[in-house]
Design a protein around this motif. Structure first.
Motif, PDB file in Angstrom:
ATOM      1  N   ASP A   5       0.844  -1.189   0.000  1.00 28.29           N
ATOM      2  CA  ASP A   5       0.000   0.000   0.000  1.00 28.29           C
ATOM      3  C   ASP A   5       0.885   1.247   0.000  1.00 28.29           C
ATOM      4  N   PRO A   6       0.797   2.100  -1.018  1.00 29.82           N
ATOM      5  CA  PRO A   6       1.630   3.306  -1.049  1.00 29.82           C
ATOM      6  C   PRO A   6       1.431   4.189   0.178  1.00 29.82           C
ATOM      7  N   ALA A   7       0.200   4.263   0.688  1.00 28.57           N
ATOM      8  CA  ALA A   7      -0.056   5.081   1.870  1.00 28.57           C
ATOM      9  C   ALA A   7       0.670   4.523   3.091  1.00 28.57           C
ATOM     10  N   ALA A   8       0.740   3.195   3.193  1.00 25.81           N
ATOM     11  CA  ALA A   8       1.463   2.571   4.305  1.00 25.81           C
ATOM     12  C   ALA A   8       2.961   2.814   4.177  1.00 25.81           C
ATOM     13  N   LEU A   9       3.454   2.773   2.952  1.00 23.50           N
ATOM     14  CA  LEU A   9       4.871   3.062   2.726  1.00 23.50           C
ATOM     15  C   LEU A   9       5.187   4.520   3.065  1.00 23.50           C
ATOM     16  N   ASP A  10       4.264   5.412   2.747  1.00 22.48           N
ATOM     17  CA  ASP A  10       4.453   6.815   3.122  1.00 22.48           C
ATOM     18  C   ASP A  10       4.521   6.961   4.643  1.00 22.48           C
ATOM     19  N   CYS A  11       3.720   6.169   5.354  1.00 21.62           N
ATOM     20  CA  CYS A  11       3.770   6.196   6.826  1.00 21.62           C
ATOM     21  C   CYS A  11       5.129   5.733   7.328  1.00 21.62           C
ATOM     22  N   LEU A  12       5.652   4.677   6.719  1.00 24.18           N
ATOM     23  CA  LEU A  12       6.954   4.170   7.137  1.00 24.18           C
ATOM     24  C   LEU A  12       8.034   5.227   6.918  1.00 24.18           C
ATOM     25  N   ALA A  13       7.991   5.898   5.773  1.00 25.57           N
ATOM     26  CA  ALA A  13       8.981   6.943   5.492  1.00 25.57           C
ATOM     27  C   ALA A  13       8.838   8.103   6.468  1.00 25.57           C
ATOM     28  N   ALA A  14       7.603   8.482   6.785  1.00 20.80           N
ATOM     29  CA  ALA A  14       7.379   9.574   7.729  1.00 20.80           C
ATOM     30  C   ALA A  14       7.870   9.191   9.127  1.00 20.80           C
ATOM     31  N   LEU A  15       7.659   7.952   9.523  1.00 24.46           N
ATOM     32  CA  LEU A  15       8.151   7.487  10.818  1.00 24.46           C
ATOM     33  C   LEU A  15       9.674   7.520  10.866  1.00 24.46           C
ATOM     34  N   ALA A  16      10.323   7.136   9.767  1.00 23.29           N
ATOM     35  CA  ALA A  16      11.780   7.163   9.711  1.00 23.29           C
ATOM     36  C   ALA A  16      12.296   8.594   9.812  1.00 23.29           C
ATOM     37  N   VAL A  35      -1.793   6.085  11.443  1.00 24.13           N
ATOM     38  CA  VAL A  35      -0.398   5.717  11.211  1.00 24.13           C
ATOM     39  C   VAL A  35      -0.134   4.317  11.756  1.00 24.13           C
ATOM     40  N   SER A  36      -0.593   4.048  12.982  1.00 24.80           N
ATOM     41  CA  SER A  36      -0.382   2.736  13.604  1.00 24.80           C
ATOM     42  C   SER A  36      -1.059   1.639  12.801  1.00 24.80           C
ATOM     43  N   GLN A  37      -2.276   1.879  12.339  1.00 27.65           N
ATOM     44  CA  GLN A  37      -3.004   0.858  11.581  1.00 27.65           C
ATOM     45  C   GLN A  37      -2.296   0.538  10.269  1.00 27.65           C
ATOM     46  N   ARG A  38      -1.838   1.569   9.576  1.00 32.32           N
ATOM     47  CA  ARG A  38      -1.151   1.326   8.304  1.00 32.32           C
ATOM     48  C   ARG A  38       0.171   0.607   8.522  1.00 32.32           C
ATOM     49  N   LEU A  39       0.873   0.956   9.582  1.00 28.95           N
ATOM     50  CA  LEU A  39       2.126   0.268   9.871  1.00 28.95           C
ATOM     51  C   LEU A  39       1.876  -1.190  10.224  1.00 28.95           C
ATOM     52  N   ARG A  40       0.852  -1.456  11.052  1.00 27.13           N
ATOM     53  CA  ARG A  40       0.551  -2.835  11.418  1.00 27.13           C
ATOM     54  C   ARG A  40       0.181  -3.657  10.193  1.00 27.13           C
ATOM     55  N   ALA A  41      -0.591  -3.070   9.286  1.00 27.53           N
ATOM     56  CA  ALA A  41      -0.971  -3.780   8.063  1.00 27.53           C
ATOM     57  C   ALA A  41       0.261  -4.122   7.231  1.00 27.53           C
ATOM     58  N   LEU A  42       1.206  -3.186   7.174  1.00 31.12           N
ATOM     59  CA  LEU A  42       2.432  -3.424   6.415  1.00 31.12           C
ATOM     60  C   LEU A  42       3.271  -4.507   7.089  1.00 31.12           C
ATOM     61  N   GLU A  43       3.361  -4.471   8.415  1.00 29.66           N
ATOM     62  CA  GLU A  43       4.129  -5.485   9.147  1.00 29.66           C
ATOM     63  C   GLU A  43       3.486  -6.865   9.002  1.00 29.66           C
ATOM     64  N   THR A  44       2.162  -6.900   9.006  1.00 25.70           N
ATOM     65  CA  THR A  44       1.465  -8.173   8.813  1.00 25.70           C
ATOM     66  C   THR A  44       1.744  -8.732   7.431  1.00 25.70           C
ATOM     67  N   GLN A  45       1.771  -7.859   6.444  1.00 27.63           N
ATOM     68  CA  GLN A  45       2.032  -8.292   5.066  1.00 27.63           C
ATOM     69  C   GLN A  45       3.446  -8.825   4.917  1.00 27.63           C
ATOM     70  N   VAL A  46       4.403  -8.170   5.577  1.00 26.34           N
ATOM     71  CA  VAL A  46       5.798  -8.592   5.488  1.00 26.34           C
ATOM     72  C   VAL A  46       6.069  -9.800   6.386  1.00 26.34           C
ATOM     73  N   GLY A  47       5.329  -9.879   7.492  1.00 24.79           N
ATOM     74  CA  GLY A  47       5.515 -10.989   8.408  1.00 24.79           C
ATOM     75  C   GLY A  47       6.600 -10.773   9.435  1.00 24.79           C
ATOM     76  N   GLN A  48       7.007  -9.520   9.642  1.00 24.22           N
ATOM     77  CA  GLN A  48       8.014  -9.221  10.654  1.00 24.22           C
ATOM     78  C   GLN A  48       7.945  -7.741  11.015  1.00 24.22           C
ATOM     79  N   PRO A  49       8.459  -7.373  12.194  1.00 26.54           N
ATOM     80  CA  PRO A  49       8.411  -5.965  12.598  1.00 26.54           C
ATOM     81  C   PRO A  49       9.237  -5.095  11.661  1.00 26.54           C
ATOM     82  N   LEU A  50       8.774  -3.869  11.479  1.00 23.86           N
ATOM     83  CA  LEU A  50       9.485  -2.911  10.627  1.00 23.86           C
ATOM     84  C   LEU A  50      10.112  -1.774  11.431  1.00 23.86           C
ATOM     85  N   VAL A  51       9.602  -1.546  12.640  1.00 22.24           N
ATOM     86  CA  VAL A  51      10.153  -0.501  13.487  1.00 22.24           C
ATOM     87  C   VAL A  51      10.336  -1.038  14.902  1.00 22.24           C
TER      88      VAL A  51
END
Length: 301
Positions: A5-16, A35-51
Motif C-alpha cells: 500500500d503506497p499510503a502505508a509506505l508513506d507512513c513508514l517513510a514519515a516514521l523514519a 499511522v499505527s493501523q497502516r504500519l501494522r498492516a504493512l508489518e502483517t504483510q511482510v511478516g516481521q516488525p518494521l520498526v
C-alpha cells in the motif's frame, strides 16, 4: 512488491524521518491511530516488525529495506507528477546526503536552480549532513536516495560518478602563529599545538599531521567546532590550527587574515556522487546528480 500500500509506505517513510508517531501523523495530516493501523498492516504483510518502538523510533533491517522502496516510489511519483504538469504532493521531498564542507562552499550554488524550480512545482529537497566517509551508510539504509561520499564503489542498484577532489590545507591566524609557534610547526611541537576538529568523525587533521611529519596515528590537542562556517571563524580568532577546504579559506589567505602553515602539504579528498537508479525521463534525482557534477567541476580540482 507491487501489492504494498503506497499510503502505508508513506507512513513508514514519515516514521523514519520524524522518529515518532505523533510527528509522523502531523506530517501526513492523519491521526496517530491511522499511522499505527497502516504500519501494522504493512508489518502483517511482510511478516516481521518494521520498526522498534523506542524513543527515538528505529527501523529494523526489514524496515530499512522497505524504506528504500518507499523512497524510490515517492521519487517516481514526484517525477510522474512533474512530467504530467501536475502539482506535486505537499509532503513530497527528496533527501540526499552531503558533507558539511561541500554544503558550506559549493553545493548551494550548484543546486540553486533546482531548488527555485521546486518552489514553483511544489517538491522539496532535503539535505542530510554527515561526514563524507559515513554518508554512504545513509544511502544503504534507505534514509536518502543520493549521497556525496568518499566511497568509489556503487551499491547494487545504484550508479556512481566522480565529482572531483576537495583539497584541505592547514591554516592559522598570523597572531596565533606569532604567539604560539614563533619557530613554526614541526615534529617537536605539533602534539602540544591546538588543532581544531569538526567532530569526532573528522580525521582530516590527523591525516594532515601524518603526511607533514611522517607520524602514524598522531595524538593531537583537539578543540571541537562542529560547524564549517564557525570552524573557519574560530581559526580566524586564533583558537588553533585548522585543516579546512582550500576553496573556503582562499579569500582569507589572500587577504592575509590566515596563513598556510605548510603550503607543501595537503589532504586531497576525492568525492563521488551515488544515487539509486530510477526509471523515468528527466528524473529529478538525475537532475540533482547532473547539477552537482557541474557545480563540482566549477569548484573542485
Amino acid at each position: 512488491m507491487n501489492d504494498f500500500d503506497p499510503a502505508a509506505l508513506d507512513c513508514l517513510a514519515a516514521l523514519a524521518d520524524e522518529q515518532g508517531f505523533e510527528r509522523a501523523a502531523q506530517r501526513l495530516s492523519i491521526t496517530q491511530s491511522a499511522v499505527s493501523q497502516r504500519l501494522r498492516a504493512l508489518e502483517t504483510q511482510v511478516g516481521q516488525p518494521l520498526v522498534v518502538r523506542s524513543r527515538p523510533l528505529r527501523l529494523t533491517e526489514a524496515g530499512k529495506v522497505l524504506l528504500r522502496f518507499a523512497r524510490q516510489l515517492q521519487a517516481l511519483r514526484t517525477d510522474v507528477a512533474r512530467e504530467l504538469g501536475e502539482r506535486v504532493a505537499p509532503q513530497s521531498r527528496l533527501a540526499i546526503a552531503v558533507n558539511a564542507d561541500s554544503l558550506a562552499t559549493w553545493v548551494l550554488p550548484a543546486l540553486d536552480a533546482l531548488v527555485q524550480q521546486g518552489l514553483r512545482e511544489g517538491y522539496g529537497l532535503e539535505l542530510v549532513v554527515d561526514d563524507q566517509d559515513f554518508t554512504h551508510d545513509s544511502l544503504r539504509q534507505g534514509a536518502v536516495l543520493g549521497c556525496m561520499s568518499t566511497v568509489a564503489e556503487a551499491l547494487q542498484g545504484c550508479s556512481v560518478q566522480p565529482l572531483g577532489v576537495m583539497r584541505y590545507v592547514a591554516v592559522a591566524s598570523p597572531a596565533f602563529l606569532a604567539a604560539h609557534l614563533p619557530d613554526g610547526l614541526h615534529a617537536g611541537n605539533f602534539a602540544d599545538t591546538p588543532f581544531l576538529v569538526f567532530n569526532r568523525k573528522d580525521d582530516t587533521q590527523t591525516q594532515w599531521v601524518s603526511q607533514a611529519f611522517g607520524v602514524r596515528a598522531p595524538r593531537l590537542r583537539e578543540r571541537f567546532v562542529p560547524s564549517s562556517e564557525a570552524y573557519v571563524q574560530a581559526v580566524l580568532m586564533g583558537w588553533g590550527i585548522g585543516v579546512a577546504p582550500e576553496i573556503q579559506v582562499r579569500p582569507w589567505v589572500a587577504a592575509g587574515r590566515l596563513m598556510n602553515v605548510r603550503p607543501d602539504v595537503s589532504v586531497d579528498v576525492t568525492l563521488f556522487w551515488h544515487q539509486w537508479q530510477l526509471q523515468g525521463r528527466g528524473a529529478l534525482l538525475d537532475q540533482i546528480g547532473q547539477a552537482l557534477a557541474q557545480g563540482a567541476q566549477r569548484a573542485l580540482a
